[in-house]
Design an enzyme around this catalytic site. Structure first.
Site, PDB file in Angstrom:
ATOM      1  N   ASN A 238      16.261 -63.855   7.313  1.00  0.00           N
ATOM      2  CA  ASN A 238      16.893 -65.404   6.604  1.00  0.00           C
ATOM      3  C   ASN A 238      16.171 -66.065   5.659  1.00  0.00           C
ATOM      4  O   ASN A 238      16.472 -66.490   4.723  1.00  0.00           O
ATOM      5  CB  ASN A 238      16.847 -66.281   8.120  1.00  0.00           C
ATOM      6  N   CYS A 358       6.657 -69.967  13.609  1.00  0.00           N
ATOM      7  CA  CYS A 358       7.302 -70.775  14.565  1.00  0.00           C
ATOM      8  C   CYS A 358       6.434 -71.013  15.924  1.00  0.00           C
ATOM      9  O   CYS A 358       6.940 -71.144  17.049  1.00  0.00           O
ATOM     10  CB  CYS A 358       8.665 -70.371  14.733  1.00  0.00           C
TER      11      CYS A 358
HETATM   12  C1  SAM Z   1       8.466 -63.968  12.297  1.00  0.00           C
HETATM   13  S1  SAM Z   1       9.003 -62.630  11.904  1.00  0.00           S
HETATM   14  C2  SAM Z   1       9.565 -62.916  10.225  1.00  0.00           C
HETATM   15  C3  SAM Z   1      10.937 -63.604  10.388  1.00  0.00           C
HETATM   16  C4  SAM Z   1      11.362 -63.627   8.640  1.00  0.00           C
HETATM   17  N1  SAM Z   1      10.542 -64.191   7.819  1.00  0.00           N
HETATM   18  C5  SAM Z   1      12.568 -64.330   8.730  1.00  0.00           C
HETATM   19  O1  SAM Z   1      12.664 -65.288   8.121  1.00  0.00           O
HETATM   20  O2  SAM Z   1      13.692 -63.873   9.170  1.00  0.00           O
HETATM   21  C6  SAM Z   1       7.719 -61.565  11.901  1.00  0.00           C
HETATM   22  C7  SAM Z   1       8.004 -60.338  11.409  1.00  0.00           C
HETATM   23  O3  SAM Z   1       6.824 -59.575  10.925  1.00  0.00           O
HETATM   24  C8  SAM Z   1       6.739 -58.168  10.999  1.00  0.00           C
HETATM   25  N2  SAM Z   1       5.392 -57.671  10.847  1.00  0.00           N
HETATM   26  C9  SAM Z   1       4.314 -57.935  11.843  1.00  0.00           C
HETATM   27  N3  SAM Z   1       3.168 -57.368  11.388  1.00  0.00           N
HETATM   28  C10 SAM Z   1       3.604 -56.598  10.179  1.00  0.00           C
HETATM   29  C11 SAM Z   1       2.894 -56.171   9.240  1.00  0.00           C
HETATM   30  N4  SAM Z   1       1.446 -55.905   9.395  1.00  0.00           N
HETATM   31  N5  SAM Z   1       3.299 -55.757   8.136  1.00  0.00           N
HETATM   32  C12 SAM Z   1       4.644 -56.120   7.731  1.00  0.00           C
HETATM   33  N6  SAM Z   1       5.371 -56.694   8.708  1.00  0.00           N
HETATM   34  C13 SAM Z   1       4.809 -57.172   9.894  1.00  0.00           C
HETATM   35  C14 SAM Z   1       7.397 -58.092  12.415  1.00  0.00           C
HETATM   36  O4  SAM Z   1       7.934 -56.775  12.585  1.00  0.00           O
HETATM   37  C15 SAM Z   1       8.379 -59.219  12.278  1.00  0.00           C
HETATM   38  O5  SAM Z   1       9.759 -58.697  12.014  1.00  0.00           O
END
Ligand code: SAM
Length: 464
Positions: A238, A358
């Site tokens: 998003n 969040c």
């Molecule tokens: C809070 S969500 C992100 C939401 C996104 N920014 C949105 O607005 O739709 C966190 C994301 O970080 C990813 N993630 C976690 N560790 C990561 C890493 N080391 N490198 C890349 N992505 C990572 C997870 O798979 C997850 O999809």
């Protein structure tokens, strides 16, 4: 599996404490995850009301083969939701009981002296229940403009109230009325519970259903068209689509995520939203080399890492009594968040970074930002984020009030945190941090334990 069967299975799983709502919904075989999620949340929200109606109507006694969770979902949609969609062999059964169930609902309202279904809900503790957070809708300016979106909703029978002038106006919103948000351009505000998932304008990618707080990170990063941006933890996308709208699709977004499944949904979302300036990569952001010439023009980074999700409205509804994440989990998440933030700050051309979660936990927010600033040795400073925003960072270090917090009670949004970091003039980046450098908590998963980390990220909350 059909919608009602899937929703009943999720409710049963939650009751048996098999897993969280999110994992149960994603683990179901039902394809339209959003539709399933919305139905389960709403049924759960009205759980006590539905139990009382089903009981007094004697539904389960009369229909011995109808399982309680399925009955709850069916009665929710019949009386309080959108009317029965499908329902298979249970549709005629429910039709036979409809009048009795409606009468019990009416009787309940008389007993409680309320006129609206919503008023049957017990207010949660605190001034403003999470269930009262309005439905925010971001207009996707890659496909349309706020004026056209307003006209569209007027044609759909909604009554436009202009730009709201106060949070109280938004709080009092009900029926088929909507506002433009007082602070954020391009954000429409509808009454809590307005379901637009099936709306054709949404399905065509003209609208993004996104909480107001979650619109702040891209807005505050504000990359001008033509710039190069990294979205470090991007899925389900998003905020990436918001960044692309701000860039007017000119420039480049390098979007990373560890989770291939979430990236696949993200690709669909971006295509639907008309995003053409984004390169998706199923990569660990921590392994992306800051000195790679590909990123030589990256002046903007959005870092929205996995977090406990303790601010998410759906989680508050799902587990209102929950104590929040355990200290061990918080420590592990904060260690990863700090490591990711330090890594992001080491990109040589970086000028501005937005860090968001969040989560409402200080450990994942103010503490991470303060540790990263201290370790940047004066290279970066906190910028004053959106001074008109009423809810500020906790007073845990000098200038913490430059950060933003958000909550249902104070800003009519989900719980959220945003910090904006800017490079101090004339300061170049220090090299990328090594594992466990200078005493920050270690990455709990270890860089080689990728599988384990993937699992943890999946379980982590998302601020999408
Ligand atoms: C809070 S969500 C992100 C939401 C996104 N920014 C949105 O607005 O739709 C966190 C994301 O970080 C990813 N993630 C976690 N560790 C990561 C890493 N080391 N490198 C890349 N992505 C990572 C997870 O798979 C997850 O999809």
């Amino acid at each position: 599996m059909a919608l009602y069967g899937a929703a009943a299975a999720v409710l049963a799983g939650m009751e048996a404490r098999q897993a969280s709502l999110k994992s149960l919904v994603y683990g179901s075989r039902f394809q339209n995850v959003k539709q399933l999620y919305a139905l389960v949340c709403e049924t759960q929200r009205y759980s006590a009301v539905l139990d009382s109606i089903i009981d007094s109507a004697g539904l389960l006694k009369a229909e011995k083969k109808l399982r309680p969770h399925l009955a709850k979902v069916l009665v929710y949609d019949l009386l309080l939701g959108r009317g029965l969609r499908g329902g298979g062999r249970w549709k005629p059964v429910l039709a036979r009981h409809r009048a009795r169930l409606q009468a019990e609902l009416a009787r309940l309202k008389v007993r409680r002296r309320v006129s609206r279904n919503e008023d049957l809900l017990e207010p949660a503790s605190g001034a403003r229940p999470a269930s009262k957070v309005p439905r925010y809708v971001r207009v996707n300016t890659l496909k349309t403009c706020p004026g056209d979106a307003v006209d569209y909703f007027k044609r759909q029978g909604f009554s436009y109230q202009g730009r709201a002038s106060s949070p109280e106006e938004l709080q009092a919103l009900e029926g088929k009325r909507f506002f433009l948000d007082p602070l954020l351009p391009e954000l429409l505000v509808f009454p809590a519970g307005t379901d637009l998932h099936e709306n054709p304008f949404y399905r065509a990618g003209h609208l993004i259903l996104q909480d107001k707080a979650s619109c702040l990170p891209a807005m505050l990063l504000a990359p001008p068209p033509g710039s190069h941006v990294i979205d470090a933890c991007a899925a389900p996308g998003n905020k990436t689509s918001h960044l692309a709208a701000l860039l007017k699709n000119q420039g480049k977004i390098f979007a990373f995520d560890l989770d291939a499944g979430r990236l696949a949904s993200m690709a669909t979302l971006l295509t639907r939203a008309g995003v053409s300036c984004c390169e998706l990569a199923n990569e660990d952001f921590l392994s992306v080399p800051p000195t790679d010439p590909r990123y030589g023009r990256v002046q903007y980074i959005l870092l929205d890492p996995s977090c406990s999700g303790s601010g998410m409205v759906s989680r508050r509804l799902e587990e209102p009594e929950a104590d929040g994440p355990s200290p061990e989990r918080l420590r592990a998440l904060a260690a990863f968040q700090l490591k990711a933030l330090r890594h992001a700050l080491s990109f040589p051309a970086l000028q501005r970074l937005v860090y968001s979660t969040c989560s409402v936990c200080q450990e994942e927010n103010e503490d991470v930002v303060w540790a990263a600033l201290q370790q940047s040795a004066g290279t970066f400073r906190l910028a004053e984020a959106l001074p008109a925003w009423p809810h500020r960072g906790l007073d845990t270090f000098p200038d913490a009030a430059r950060c933003i917090r958000a909550s249902p009670e104070l800003t009519l949004t989900g719980g959220f945190f945003v910090a904006v970091l800017e490079r101090c003039e004339g300061r170049s980046s220090s090299p990328a941090p090594k594992d466990q450098a200078e005493g920050p908590p270690a990455n709990p998963q270890g860089t080689r334990k990728r599988k384990k980390r993937k699992k943890q990220q999946r379980e982590g909350g998302g601020s999408e």
